[in-house]
Design a protein around this motif. Structure first.
Motif, PDB file in Angstrom:
ATOM      1  N   PRO A  32       0.810  -1.228   0.000  1.00 46.93           N
ATOM      2  CA  PRO A  32       0.000   0.000   0.000  1.00 46.93           C
ATOM      3  C   PRO A  32       0.841   1.275   0.000  1.00 46.93           C
ATOM      4  CG  PRO A  32      -0.931  -1.606   1.499  1.00 46.93           C
ATOM      5  CD  PRO A  32       0.382  -2.176   1.061  1.00 46.93           C
ATOM      6  N   HIS A  33       0.576   2.124  -0.996  1.00 45.95           N
ATOM      7  CA  HIS A  33       1.263   3.408  -1.083  1.00 45.95           C
ATOM      8  C   HIS A  33       0.508   4.307  -2.053  1.00 45.95           C
ATOM      9  CE1 HIS A  33       2.841   1.681  -4.846  1.00 45.95           C
ATOM     10  NE2 HIS A  33       3.065   2.940  -5.210  1.00 45.95           N
ATOM     11  N   ASN A 135      10.186  -1.550  13.297  1.00 45.81           N
ATOM     12  CA  ASN A 135       8.729  -1.723  13.338  1.00 45.81           C
ATOM     13  C   ASN A 135       8.053  -1.222  14.608  1.00 45.81           C
ATOM     14  OD1 ASN A 135       9.886  -3.754  14.875  1.00 45.81           O
ATOM     15  ND2 ASN A 135       8.472  -5.351  14.198  1.00 45.81           N
ATOM     16  N   TYR A 136       8.819  -0.839  15.609  1.00 47.80           N
ATOM     17  CA  TYR A 136       8.255  -0.238  16.815  1.00 47.80           C
ATOM     18  C   TYR A 136       9.005   1.065  17.102  1.00 47.80           C
ATOM     19  CZ  TYR A 136       5.742  -4.520  18.177  1.00 47.80           C
ATOM     20  OH  TYR A 136       4.900  -5.586  18.212  1.00 47.80           O
ATOM     21  N   HIS A 137       8.299   1.999  17.693  1.00 52.79           N
ATOM     22  CA  HIS A 137       8.970   3.217  18.130  1.00 52.79           C
ATOM     23  C   HIS A 137      10.071   2.843  19.126  1.00 52.79           C
ATOM     24  CE1 HIS A 137       9.614   7.118  20.059  1.00 52.79           C
ATOM     25  NE2 HIS A 137       9.045   7.659  18.990  1.00 52.79           N
ATOM     26  N   PRO A 138      11.256   3.448  19.001  1.00 53.41           N
ATOM     27  CA  PRO A 138      12.366   3.047  19.874  1.00 53.41           C
ATOM     28  C   PRO A 138      12.133   3.221  21.357  1.00 53.41           C
ATOM     29  CG  PRO A 138      13.192   4.246  17.973  1.00 53.41           C
ATOM     30  CD  PRO A 138      11.697   4.360  17.936  1.00 53.41           C
ATOM     31  N   SER A 139      11.294   4.185  21.760  1.00 56.28           N
ATOM     32  CA  SER A 139      11.100   4.419  23.198  1.00 56.28           C
ATOM     33  C   SER A 139       9.671   4.214  23.678  1.00 56.28           C
ATOM     34  CB  SER A 139      11.556   5.839  23.560  1.00 56.28           C
ATOM     35  OG  SER A 139      10.729   6.810  22.929  1.00 56.28           O
ATOM     36  N   GLU A 140       8.735   4.020  22.749  1.00 51.97           N
ATOM     37  CA  GLU A 140       7.329   3.836  23.114  1.00 51.97           C
ATOM     38  C   GLU A 140       6.830   2.493  22.590  1.00 51.97           C
ATOM     39  OE1 GLU A 140       5.974   6.207  25.004  1.00 51.97           O
ATOM     40  OE2 GLU A 140       7.840   7.362  24.822  1.00 51.97           O
ATOM     41  N   THR A 192       4.124   1.155   6.513  1.00 46.92           N
ATOM     42  CA  THR A 192       5.332   0.528   7.047  1.00 46.92           C
ATOM     43  C   THR A 192       4.968  -0.846   7.581  1.00 46.92           C
ATOM     44  OG1 THR A 192       6.003   2.735   7.741  1.00 46.92           O
ATOM     45  CG2 THR A 192       7.320   0.911   8.538  1.00 46.92           C
ATOM     46  N   SER A 193       5.571  -1.875   7.005  1.00 46.51           N
ATOM     47  CA  SER A 193       5.234  -3.245   7.374  1.00 46.51           C
ATOM     48  C   SER A 193       6.457  -4.127   7.177  1.00 46.51           C
ATOM     49  CB  SER A 193       4.065  -3.753   6.512  1.00 46.51           C
ATOM     50  OG  SER A 193       4.503  -3.961   5.176  1.00 46.51           O
ATOM     51  N   ALA A 232       4.921  -8.304  14.133  1.00 52.11           N
ATOM     52  CA  ALA A 232       6.142  -9.114  14.221  1.00 52.11           C
ATOM     53  C   ALA A 232       6.919  -8.702  15.459  1.00 52.11           C
ATOM     54  CB  ALA A 232       6.994  -8.915  12.974  1.00 52.11           C
ATOM     55  N   SER A 233       7.888  -9.517  15.841  1.00 52.63           N
ATOM     56  CA  SER A 233       8.750  -9.181  16.965  1.00 52.63           C
ATOM     57  C   SER A 233       9.529  -7.905  16.648  1.00 52.63           C
ATOM     58  CB  SER A 233       9.728 -10.326  17.243  1.00 52.63           C
ATOM     59  OG  SER A 233       9.032 -11.508  17.571  1.00 52.63           O
ATOM     60  N   ARG A 234       9.886  -7.183  17.677  1.00 53.63           N
ATOM     61  CA  ARG A 234      10.606  -5.916  17.507  1.00 53.63           C
ATOM     62  C   ARG A 234      11.923  -6.148  16.757  1.00 53.63           C
ATOM     63  NH1 ARG A 234      10.675  -0.962  20.315  1.00 53.63           N
ATOM     64  NH2 ARG A 234       9.065  -1.767  21.740  1.00 53.63           N
ATOM     65  N   HIS A 235      12.188  -5.297  15.786  1.00 53.27           N
ATOM     66  CA  HIS A 235      13.465  -5.385  15.067  1.00 53.27           C
ATOM     67  C   HIS A 235      13.902  -3.992  14.630  1.00 53.27           C
ATOM     68  CE1 HIS A 235      11.563  -4.711  11.126  1.00 53.27           C
ATOM     69  NE2 HIS A 235      10.645  -5.608  11.449  1.00 53.27           N
ATOM     70  N   THR A 236      15.170  -3.864  14.322  1.00 51.20           N
ATOM     71  CA  THR A 236      15.698  -2.623  13.780  1.00 51.20           C
ATOM     72  C   THR A 236      15.497  -2.619  12.268  1.00 51.20           C
ATOM     73  OG1 THR A 236      17.899  -3.595  13.530  1.00 51.20           O
ATOM     74  CG2 THR A 236      17.429  -2.477  15.618  1.00 51.20           C
ATOM     75  N   THR A 237      15.975  -1.566  11.627  1.00 48.77           N
ATOM     76  CA  THR A 237      15.910  -1.501  10.163  1.00 48.77           C
ATOM     77  C   THR A 237      16.714  -2.649   9.569  1.00 48.77           C
ATOM     78  OG1 THR A 237      15.683   0.896  10.252  1.00 48.77           O
ATOM     79  CG2 THR A 237      16.380  -0.058   8.158  1.00 48.77           C
ATOM     80  N   TYR A 238      16.115  -3.335   8.603  1.00 45.24           N
ATOM     81  CA  TYR A 238      16.716  -4.532   8.020  1.00 45.24           C
ATOM     82  C   TYR A 238      17.034  -4.276   6.550  1.00 45.24           C
ATOM     83  CZ  TYR A 238      17.162  -9.388   6.461  1.00 45.24           C
ATOM     84  OH  TYR A 238      17.622 -10.553   5.913  1.00 45.24           O
ATOM     85  N   TYR A 239      18.332  -4.332   6.213  1.00 44.64           N
ATOM     86  CA  TYR A 239      18.784  -4.026   4.859  1.00 44.64           C
ATOM     87  C   TYR A 239      19.066  -5.289   4.069  1.00 44.64           C
ATOM     88  CZ  TYR A 239      19.550   0.829   6.318  1.00 44.64           C
ATOM     89  OH  TYR A 239      19.382   2.109   6.770  1.00 44.64           O
TER      90      TYR A 239
END
Length: 308
Positions: A32-33, A135-140, A192-193, A232-239
């Motif tokens: 979706p975009h 996929n999650y806000h870093p502090s919230e 964002t997914s 999904a489980s929390r993750h950082t940016t995945y390249y």
């Protein structure tokens, strides 16, 4: 001063076709975009360009900890009246409701810290590999749901690169499903997914324009919940490193341009590997510090000695 509502920064023509925008958003491949030209009110878009910060003012530290060709500013309220108006608008209920209407995502939350967002500026030669965002806000405990990017490049040709690329699967696809040139006051909104693979190709400015940079404003929005099937489980940016272009085939005689492209791809891959090793080292050093690290050390030591 800000207008009567937070939507005063948006071109009225865009607000008038919100239902059509939503239909395009939800049905667009590869995820979706929607691409919206003349998204902001023209005078407001120009005021953002006029007040855009100098490259040297931003954070130009790359993911590898070295100065690079990208500069970002996330403290947007310090950039003057136009950016204060932007900040006031995008956190307003009216703006968030309008954005929800255009995308079908309700309960959107503005990020007051602009983590990862704000003004972005890229110099000639820069590129960005395909990736999905954290996929999650870093502090919230918020789910990241939307990226909204507005480009501020009054002089730009698609042949110069720097085009936003949307991929179905960068592990398999040589080319993106869609490429979007970053022309002035063009807005791209995308969900964002775990499958929102996006990138931009290398900026290749001609000599007469080599002093130009690629400028944009990136805004990220969140919700408190999201559908279970998308969670999904929390993750950082995945390249993912780019695949070799399809024209690199058996029997082809490589040109000078081909060799330069291959060298660039290998350099990007090597840089990615160095970054991962650096992150791994930092994690191990953090793990070794403190009580938990000491207990883990003793456990490993006991295990090795027991095996002998």
């Amino acid at each position: 001063m800000q207008g009567p509502t937070g939507t005063s920064i948006i071109n009225p023509a865009v607000l008038g076709k919100a239902a059509d925008v939503r239909q395009e958003f939800v049905s667009a491949p590869p995820f979706p975009h929607v691409v919206i030209d003349d998204f902001l009110a023209p005078d407001f878009a120009q005021s953002l360009l006029d007040a855009f910060p100098a490259f040297e003012r931003g954070n130009a530290m790359g993911d590898n900890g070295e100065l690079g060709g990208k500069s970002t500013v996330d403290k947007v309220r310090g950039l003057g009246a136009a950016y204060q108006r932007l900040d006031d608008a995008i956190k307003s209920p009216e703006f968030l409701q309008a954005l929800g209407t255009m995308t079908g995502i309700d309960g959107l939350i503005y990020d007051p810290w602009y983590l990862g967002g704000g003004t972005h500026e890229n110099r000639n030669g820069m590129a960005l590999d395909p990736h999905v965002d954290f996929n999650y806000h870093p502090s919230e405990r918020w789910h990241r749901r939307l990226n909204l990017i507005v480009y501020l490049n009054p002089v730009w040709d698609q042949d110069w690169g720097g085009c936003l690329e949307l991929f179905r699967d960068p592990h398999a696809d040589h080319r993106p499903s869609r490429s979007v040139s970053p022309v002035f006051n063009r807005c791209v909104i995308f969900e964002t997914s775990e499958v929102s693979w996006h990138a931009f190709d290398a900026i290749r400015l001609p000599p007469e324009h080599e002093g130009l940079t690629r400028r944009s404003i990136a805004l990220y929005f969140y919700t408190k919940d999201r559908p279970a099937e998308q969670t999904a489980s929390r993750h950082t940016t995945y390249y993912v490193n780019r695949q070799l272009p399809a024209h690199f085939a058996e029997g082809r005689v490589l040109s000078r341009g081909d060799l330069a492209e291959m060298k660039h791809l290998l350099e990007m891959r090597d840089g990615h590997i160095r970054m991962l090793y650096s992150e791994n080292t930092a994690l191990r050093e953090a793990q070794d510090r403190g009580l938990t690290g000491h207990l883990l050390y003793l456990a490993k030591r006991a295990y090795v000695r027991f095996r002998r």
